[in-house]
Design an enzyme around this catalytic site. Structure first.
Site, PDB file in Angstrom:
ATOM      1  N   LYS A  33     -33.169 -18.114   4.103  1.00  0.00           N
ATOM      2  CA  LYS A  33     -33.720 -17.093   3.215  1.00  0.00           C
ATOM      3  C   LYS A  33     -33.676 -15.734   3.907  1.00  0.00           C
ATOM      4  O   LYS A  33     -34.200 -15.564   4.997  1.00  0.00           O
ATOM      5  CB  LYS A  33     -35.164 -17.455   2.853  1.00  0.00           C
ATOM      6  CG  LYS A  33     -35.884 -16.413   2.025  1.00  0.00           C
ATOM      7  CD  LYS A  33     -37.156 -16.959   1.397  1.00  0.00           C
ATOM      8  CE  LYS A  33     -38.181 -17.388   2.399  1.00  0.00           C
ATOM      9  NZ  LYS A  33     -39.464 -17.767   1.766  1.00  0.00           N
TER      10      LYS A  33
ATOM     11  N   SER B   2     -44.046 -24.284   1.713  1.00  0.00           N
ATOM     12  CA  SER B   2     -44.634 -22.986   2.072  1.00  0.00           C
ATOM     13  C   SER B   2     -45.845 -23.108   3.000  1.00  0.00           C
ATOM     14  O   SER B   2     -46.646 -24.036   2.895  1.00  0.00           O
ATOM     15  CB  SER B   2     -45.043 -22.185   0.842  1.00  0.00           C
ATOM     16  OG  SER B   2     -43.937 -21.919   0.021  1.00  0.00           O
TER      17      SER B   2
END
Length: 258
Positions: free
Chosen positions: A57, A216
């Site tokens: 990412k 996450s």
């Protein structure tokens, strides 16, 4: 609009434009379309693997630029080489700096690839298959239960697995037979706050009938050990590795502690 609503509104426009530029049938001639896909379920349950879905990412709406220097090829090669059960690749450009070319570049690795994007149309699923994905992400927060079932069914027809991402109890009715794995995102997509214990509370509601993935806010081996005690088999980690000076090396050192 909150950030999720902004992303989905933008995605609808992107998909409609893409449809005008590339006919969906054209994807069937792409080099990865006919390949036999890998099973993320099998890799997650493989005891010789780490259980980690390592993510590539570049940036995020909440954190800005995370890492725009290390190439997708070099980072994902290290992820795969040191036991990643899967690799997640962000393909949204406007908000995350990713692309379908990133997904294709990561395809050289012999592990399952997850196309991480905001999937709202069957067109994107065919696109995912053509660019080398083995798994697609469906986010319950931006889909109805009927839409999840329809998109998941389309994915199964292309031999793609489905990871359904949940955020709260109101989304439990999105789980259907066509879903292969259920993820719990510890980050609230409306304000981006992270609460690791949220996964534990959700795990109790989901039950033991599916493979559960924590997403996450995982930045320590102790986090993984804690989540394993509550029934989680997989762990999607991206930002922690990507923020390090050498993401691949950071993944390698992290897995040594498991």
């Amino acid at each position: 609009m909150n950030i999720l609503e902004q992303i989905v509104a933008n995605k609808k426009g992107e998909v409609e434009q893409r449809k005008k530029e590339v006919d969906v049938k054209a994807f069937e001639s792409e080099r990865f379309f006919a390949r036999k896909t890998y099973s993320l379920k099998q890799f997650i349950l493989d005891p010789t693997k780490t259980g980690i879905i390592a993510e590539y990412k570049r940036k995020s709406p909440s954190k800005g630029v995370i890492n725009d220097t290390d190439s997708v090829e070099s980072v994902t090669r290290m992820y795969a080489g040191f036991g990643a059960s899967g690799i997640s690749v962000l393909t949204d450009y406007k908000f995350f700096g990713g692309s379908l070319d990133d997904l294709a570049a990561a395809r050289d690795n012999d592990v399952p690839l997850l196309r991480k994007d905001f999937m709202i149309d069957e067109y994107q699923i065919v696109e995912a298959k053509a660019f080398g994905a083995d798994v697609i992400l469906l986010i319950a927060a931006c889909l109805t239960p009927a839409e999840v079932k329809r998109l998941a069914t389309a994915a199964k027809k292309l031999d793609l697995e489905v990871l359904l991402e949940l955020h709260d109890e109101s989304e439990l009715d999105h789980i259907c037979a066509e879903v292969d794995l259920v993820g719990v995102n510890n980050r609230n997509l409306k304000n981006f706050e992270v609460d690791l214990k949220h996964s534990v509370r959700m795990a109790e509601k989901i039950g033991n009938g599916v493979i559960k993935i924590a997403e996450s806010g995982i930045n320590d081996v102790n986090n993984i050990n804690f989540l394993k005690q509550h029934g989680f088999k997989g762990f999607l980690i991206g930002e922690y590795f990507m923020r390090q000076e050498d993401p691949g090396k950071a993944f390698k050192e992290f897995t040594y502690s498991l």
